[in-house]
Design a protein around this motif. Structure first.
Motif, PDB file in Angstrom:
ATOM      1  N   GLY A 188      27.067  24.598  13.033  1.00  0.00           N
ATOM      2  CA  GLY A 188      27.152  25.785  13.725  1.00  0.00           C
ATOM      3  C   GLY A 188      27.747  25.906  14.919  1.00  0.00           C
ATOM      4  N   GLU A 189      28.702  25.053  15.204  1.00  0.00           N
ATOM      5  CA  GLU A 189      29.325  25.245  16.557  1.00  0.00           C
ATOM      6  C   GLU A 189      30.601  26.188  16.311  1.00  0.00           C
ATOM      7  OE1 GLU A 189      28.768  20.871  18.170  1.00  0.00           O
ATOM      8  OE2 GLU A 189      30.981  21.473  17.787  1.00  0.00           O
ATOM      9  N   SER A 208      22.617  23.780  14.713  1.00  0.00           N
ATOM     10  CA  SER A 208      21.745  23.046  14.095  1.00  0.00           C
ATOM     11  C   SER A 208      21.875  21.450  14.380  1.00  0.00           C
ATOM     12  CB  SER A 208      21.779  23.349  12.766  1.00  0.00           C
ATOM     13  OG  SER A 208      21.204  24.729  12.395  1.00  0.00           O
ATOM     14  N   GLY A 209      23.060  21.087  14.330  1.00  0.00           N
ATOM     15  CA  GLY A 209      23.416  19.598  14.469  1.00  0.00           C
ATOM     16  C   GLY A 209      22.950  19.233  15.842  1.00  0.00           C
ATOM     17  N   THR A 210      23.108  19.965  16.934  1.00  0.00           N
ATOM     18  CA  THR A 210      22.674  19.901  18.135  1.00  0.00           C
ATOM     19  C   THR A 210      21.090  19.584  18.171  1.00  0.00           C
ATOM     20  OG1 THR A 210      24.731  20.640  19.334  1.00  0.00           O
ATOM     21  CG2 THR A 210      22.821  20.245  20.564  1.00  0.00           C
ATOM     22  N   SER A 258      21.183  30.650  11.670  1.00  0.00           N
ATOM     23  CA  SER A 258      20.084  31.191  10.925  1.00  0.00           C
ATOM     24  C   SER A 258      19.044  29.856  10.239  1.00  0.00           C
ATOM     25  CB  SER A 258      20.312  32.163   9.928  1.00  0.00           C
ATOM     26  OG  SER A 258      21.109  31.558   8.909  1.00  0.00           O
ATOM     27  N   GLU A 259      17.961  30.235   9.643  1.00  0.00           N
ATOM     28  CA  GLU A 259      17.185  29.304   9.039  1.00  0.00           C
ATOM     29  C   GLU A 259      18.031  28.748   7.525  1.00  0.00           C
ATOM     30  OE1 GLU A 259      14.475  28.068   9.727  1.00  0.00           O
ATOM     31  OE2 GLU A 259      13.142  29.552  10.847  1.00  0.00           O
ATOM     32  N   GLU A 260      18.935  29.628   7.048  1.00  0.00           N
ATOM     33  CA  GLU A 260      19.362  29.243   5.899  1.00  0.00           C
ATOM     34  C   GLU A 260      20.507  28.123   6.223  1.00  0.00           C
ATOM     35  OE1 GLU A 260      20.939  32.848   4.298  1.00  0.00           O
ATOM     36  OE2 GLU A 260      18.898  33.398   3.879  1.00  0.00           O
ATOM     37  N   ASP A 261      21.083  27.986   7.294  1.00  0.00           N
ATOM     38  CA  ASP A 261      22.527  27.345   7.569  1.00  0.00           C
ATOM     39  C   ASP A 261      21.980  26.036   8.364  1.00  0.00           C
ATOM     40  OD1 ASP A 261      24.460  29.627   9.166  1.00  0.00           O
ATOM     41  OD2 ASP A 261      22.489  28.692   9.804  1.00  0.00           O
ATOM     42  N   ARG A 308      10.732  29.675  21.140  1.00  0.00           N
ATOM     43  CA  ARG A 308       9.358  29.041  20.577  1.00  0.00           C
ATOM     44  C   ARG A 308       9.932  28.300  19.463  1.00  0.00           C
ATOM     45  NH1 ARG A 308       4.331  27.195  21.607  1.00  0.00           N
ATOM     46  NH2 ARG A 308       5.241  25.303  20.705  1.00  0.00           N
ATOM     47  N   ARG A 309      10.697  28.914  18.741  1.00  0.00           N
ATOM     48  CA  ARG A 309      11.343  28.298  17.368  1.00  0.00           C
ATOM     49  C   ARG A 309      12.184  27.075  17.760  1.00  0.00           C
ATOM     50  NH1 ARG A 309      15.038  29.683  12.407  1.00  0.00           N
ATOM     51  NH2 ARG A 309      16.736  29.746  13.757  1.00  0.00           N
ATOM     52  N   LEU A 310      12.764  27.030  18.913  1.00  0.00           N
ATOM     53  CA  LEU A 310      13.797  25.942  19.110  1.00  0.00           C
ATOM     54  C   LEU A 310      12.860  24.984  19.858  1.00  0.00           C
ATOM     55  CD1 LEU A 310      16.621  25.120  19.779  1.00  0.00           C
ATOM     56  CD2 LEU A 310      16.337  26.075  22.102  1.00  0.00           C
ATOM     57  N   CYS A 311      11.826  25.250  20.638  1.00  0.00           N
ATOM     58  CA  CYS A 311      10.991  24.156  21.273  1.00  0.00           C
ATOM     59  C   CYS A 311      10.274  23.459  20.084  1.00  0.00           C
ATOM     60  CB  CYS A 311      10.043  24.964  21.851  1.00  0.00           C
ATOM     61  SG  CYS A 311       9.809  24.138  23.448  1.00  0.00           S
ATOM     62  N   ASP A 312       9.859  24.104  18.883  1.00  0.00           N
ATOM     63  CA  ASP A 312       9.119  23.326  17.784  1.00  0.00           C
ATOM     64  C   ASP A 312      10.328  22.847  16.821  1.00  0.00           C
ATOM     65  OD1 ASP A 312       6.986  24.784  18.332  1.00  0.00           O
ATOM     66  OD2 ASP A 312       7.125  26.404  17.104  1.00  0.00           O
TER      67      ASP A 312
END
Length: 635
Positions: free
Chosen positions: A169-170, A198-200, A161-164, A280-284
C-alpha cells in the motif's frame, strides 16, 4: 511407593500436555505451570533442569548476546531490510524462550546471574524494538501523497482498504517535506481510512506481539499512542479547529465564536465518523490478539482530541445565555446528540468509558443551556420597559423580535421537544401555574411557547397604556395582535400553540377593532343622530341642525387629521378598517344630509355642508397612512 505415585502423576501430566500441545516444549511448559501449585512438581522439574548443564545456558546467552548486540549497534533501521527484521525477531523469540525455560531455577546463583544478564539483554532488545516500532509508524505515514487527494473525490481511494491488506500500500512521497496524512472534511462519512500501509501494519503487529509477550506492553502502547496522537491533533488542526481554553471561548466575540462553532461541527463529524473509527481499526490490527493493549492504546491516542472537542462544546454550554445564541447552541446540541451512537460504538471499552460518560454529560448540559436561553428570553420580555410609545400605534420592536425569534427556533422543533421533555417544569412553578391544565394535555415545549406568548401579550398590554387616546391604544393592540397571529399561522409555532389558540387571538384582534370604533367614531356618529323632537320646531330644528353640522365638521376633520398619522402595518387590516369606518359614516352622514334637505330654506344650511359623500370617503381613505419611516413598519 510414594515416589512411584509421583512418577506416575508426572507422567500423566506430560502425556496430557503432549496430547494437547502443538510444540515440543509445551509439555515442559505445563509441567512448569504445575510446579507453581505443588512442590513435588517443582522438585521434579528442578531435577530435570539439573540434568542439563548450566553451562548450556551460558553458552546460549553468549550466542544470543552476540546476535542481539549486532542489531542493537546498527545505525540504520533494522526494518529497512526484511531479512534483518525477521532474524532479529527470531533472536528475541529465542531469548524470551530461554528466560522462560530457566526461570524456575532462578534460586540457584549461577542460573540467577545468567537470568539477570538475559533480562538486561531483553530490556535492550525491547528498547530497540520500541525505536523500530516508532520509526515504522513515522515512515509509514510519510509514504502517502496528500496532493493526490483532490476536492470532490473519495478519500477511501487513497488509503488501504480491507480488500488489499496483502499489499504494502505504499505510495511515492509528494514532496521533500514529509506530511502527516489527514482526513478532509467531506459530506460522505461512510468509509474508514488506513493511515498506514498494510505491510507496515503487519510489521507493527509482529513487534507488538513480542513486546506484549515480554511484559513491555505499556512501552509499546506509549510508542504507538504518541505517534497516532500527533496524527489526530494535526488532522483536527487542518480541519480548522483551534485549541481553546474555556476562558478563551467565553472571551471570544460572538461573530468569531459563530465561525468557530461551524468549524467545530465539521471537525467533530470527521473525528467521530472517520478518524476515530479508523484509529480503532488500526489499533485492533496492530494489537490483534491483545485486546487490553489495543483498548489502552486507542484511549491514549484519542483522549486528547476527544477532550479538546468536548471541552469546546462544554464552553459553549456554560457560556452566555443571551437569546441570540440559541441557534448556534442548538447546532452544537444536535451535533453531539447525533454523534452519540458513534461515541457509544467507538468508546465502548473500559478505558474509554469516561470519555463516553463525559460526552453524555456535556450533551445534557447543552440541553440545560437551551432551556436557560429561553428563560433569558422570558426575562428580556419582562424587562423591556414601557417608557416610549411606538409612533402611530404601530408594531412594537419587541413583538417583531420575539415572533421572528420563536418562528426561527421552532424550525428545530424536534430538538426543542427533546430538550424540554428531558426536564419538565417542577409542579407548582410560578411561571406555569397560570396555564390552567394545558400542561396535562400539551407537550412541555407547547407549554413553554404558550408561556412566552402570554408574557409578550402582558408586556404589550402594559405598553398600550402609554397611549392617552383609547382609540390609539386599540390600534396598537390590533397591530401587534394581528402580527402575532400571522406569524403563528401555518408553521411549527402554530402547530405547537394549536388552532384554539389562533381562534382565540383572532377574536381578540376583532375585539380591538370594535373597541377602536367605539372609542373613536361613535362620538361622531352620535352627532349625526337627529330625533323628532329636534325637528318639531322649524326655527329650533334649523338651528340645531346647523350646530350639528358645525360640530360634525370639526370632529370629523380632527379625527381624520389625527388618524391619518396612525399606522396599520397590514394592508388587509388597514383596508378592513377603512371600509368599516366608511360604511358606518356614509350611512349616518347620508341620512343626516337627507334630514337637512327637508328643512325649509335649506339653502341657508348648504354653506355649512363641508363634505360631500365623495369627500367623506376620500378623507376616510387617508386614514392610517402613517409615516414611511415609522417604527411600525412591518418586517
Amino acid at each position: 511407593m510414594a515416589e512411584n505415585g509421583e512418577e506416575k502423576l508426572i507422567a500423566v501430566a506430560r502425556h496430557i500436555a503432549k496430547t494437547l500441545g502443538h510444540t515440543d516444549t509445551m509439555a515442559d511448559d505445563i509441567l512448569q505451570i504445575f510446579s507453581k501449585f505443588d512442590g513435588r512438581f517443582r522438585e521434579k522439574l528442578s531435577e530435570k533442569l539439573s540434568d542439563e548443564d548450566p553451562r548450556a545456558l551460558e553458552h546460549t546467552l553468549k550466542s544470543l548476546d552476540r546476535q542481539v548486540s549486532r542489531y542493537l549497534a546498527a545505525d540504520h533501521p533494522i526494518w529497512s531490510d526484511s531479512a534483518d527484521a525477521s532474524a532479529f525477531l527470531d533472536v528475541v523469540d529465542e531469548l524470551v524462550s530461554a528466560i522462560r525455560d530457566w526461570n524456575p531455577m532462578a534460586a540457584e546463583k549461577p542460573i540467577a546471574a545468567c537470568l539477570d544478564r538475559a533480562e538486561d539483554l531483553l530490556q535492550q532488545s525491547m528498547f530497540r524494538l520500541q525505536e523500530e516500532f516508532r520509526s515504522l509508524m513515522e515512515r509509514g505515514g510519510e509514504s502517502f501523497d496528500l496532493t493526490r487527494f483532490r476536492k470532490g473525490e473519495s478519500a477511501a481511494s487513497y488509503f488501504d482498504s480491507e480488500e488489499d491488506e496483502d499489499e504494502d500500500g505504499e505510495m511515492p512521497g509528494s514532496g521533500e517535506d514529509p506530511q502527516i496524512p489527514v482526513a478532509h472534511p467531506l459530506t460522505d462519512y461512510d468509509f474508514v481510512i488506513d493511515a498506514l500501509p498494510s505491510g507496515t501494519i503487519n510489521d507493527l503487529h509482529e513487534i507488538a506481539k513480542r513486546m506484549v509477550a515480554a511484559g513491555y506492553g505499556k512501552e509499546c502502547s506509549h510508542a504507538y499512542s504518541s505517534c497516532r496522537r500527533e496524527f489526530l491533533e494535526e488532522s483536527l488542526s487542518r480541519l480548522g479547529l483551534q485549541k481553546l481554553s474555556i476562558e478563551e471561548v467565553h472571551k471570544m466575540p460572538w461573530s468569531d465564536l459563530e465561525d468557530e462553532i461551524e468549524r467545530w461541527i465539521k471537525a467533530a463529524l470527521v473525528a467521530l465518523r472517520i478518524l476515530f473509527p479508523s484509529e480503532r481499526r488500526l489499533c485492533d490490527r496492530v494489537f490483534f490478539g491483545f485486546s487490553s493493549a489495543a483498548d489502552l492504546s486507542f484511549m491514549e491516542v484519542c483522549r486528547g482530541s476527544t477532550i479538546q472537542l468536548l471541552n469546546f462544546a462544554d464552553a459553549v454550554a456554560i457560556g452566555s445565555r443571551a437569546p441570540e445564541r440559541l441557534f448556534k447552541v442548538l447546532d452544537v446540541y444536535e451535533t453531539v446528540r447525533d454523534l452519540m451512537p458513534e461515541f457509544e460504538a467507538v468508546f465502548s471499552d473500559q478505558y474509554c468509558l469516561f470519555l463516553r460518560n463525559e460526552a453524555i454529560t456535556i450533551w445534557k448540559r447543552l440541553g440545560e443551556a437551551i432551556r436557560g436561553i429561553l428563560m433569558e428570553l422570558e426575562n428580556l420580555i419582562r424587562r423591556d420597559p414601557a417608557k416610549q410609545a411606538v409612533p402611530g400605534g404601530g408594531l412594537h420592536p419587541i413583538t417583531r423580535y420575539v415572533m421572528n425569534y420563536l418562528r426561527a427556533a421552532c424550525r428545530s422543533r424536534q430538538t426543542l421537544e427533546q430538550v424540554f421533555e428531558e426536564s419538565m417544569a417542577p409542579p407548582g412553578s410560578t411561571d406555569y401555574r397560570n396555564l390552567d391544565d394545558r400542561s396535562l394535555t400539551s407537550s412541555p415545549l407547547s407549554v413553554q411557547m404558550s408561556w412566552i406568548m402570554e408574557l409578550l401579550e402582558s408586556n404589550l398590554e402594559s405598553k398600550s397604556k402609554i397611549y392617552k387616546d383609547p382609540a390609539l391604544c386599540s390600534v396598537f393592540m390590533m397591530n401587534n395582535g394581528r402580527y402575532i397571529v400571522q406569524k403563528v399561522r401555518d408553521n411549527e409555532l402554530g402547530s405547537l400553540l394549536g388552532d384554539d389558540w389562533i381562534r382565540k387571538h383572532n377574536a381578540k384582534v376583532r375585539q380591538f377593532h370594535v373597541n377602536y370604533q367605539r372609542s373613536s367614531w361613535n362620538k361622531v356618529l352620535a352627532i349625526l343622530k337627529v330625533d323628532n323632537s329636534t325637528l318639531s320646531s322649524s326655527s329650533g330644528g334649523s338651528r340645531a341642525l346647523r350646530e350639528k353640522l358645525k360640530l360634525f365638521n370639526i370632529q370629523f376633520e380632527e379625527i381624520c387629521k389625527t388618524q391619518s398619522t396612525w399606522v396599520v402595518f397590514d394592508d388587509q387590516l388597514r383596508e378592513e378598517l377603512r371600509i368599516s369606518v366608511g360604511n358606518n359614516m356614509s350611512q349616518a352622514y347620508r341620512s343626516f344630509l337627507g334630514r337637512v334637505q327637508l328643512i325649509p330654506d335649506n339653502g341657508k344650511h348648504e354653506k355649512y355642508v363641508r363634505y360631500s359623500m365623495e369627500d367623506l370617503q376620500a378623507r376616510i381613505n387617508e386614514l392610517f397612512q402613517g409615516n414611511s419611516g415609522s417604527a411600525g413598519a412591518r418586517k
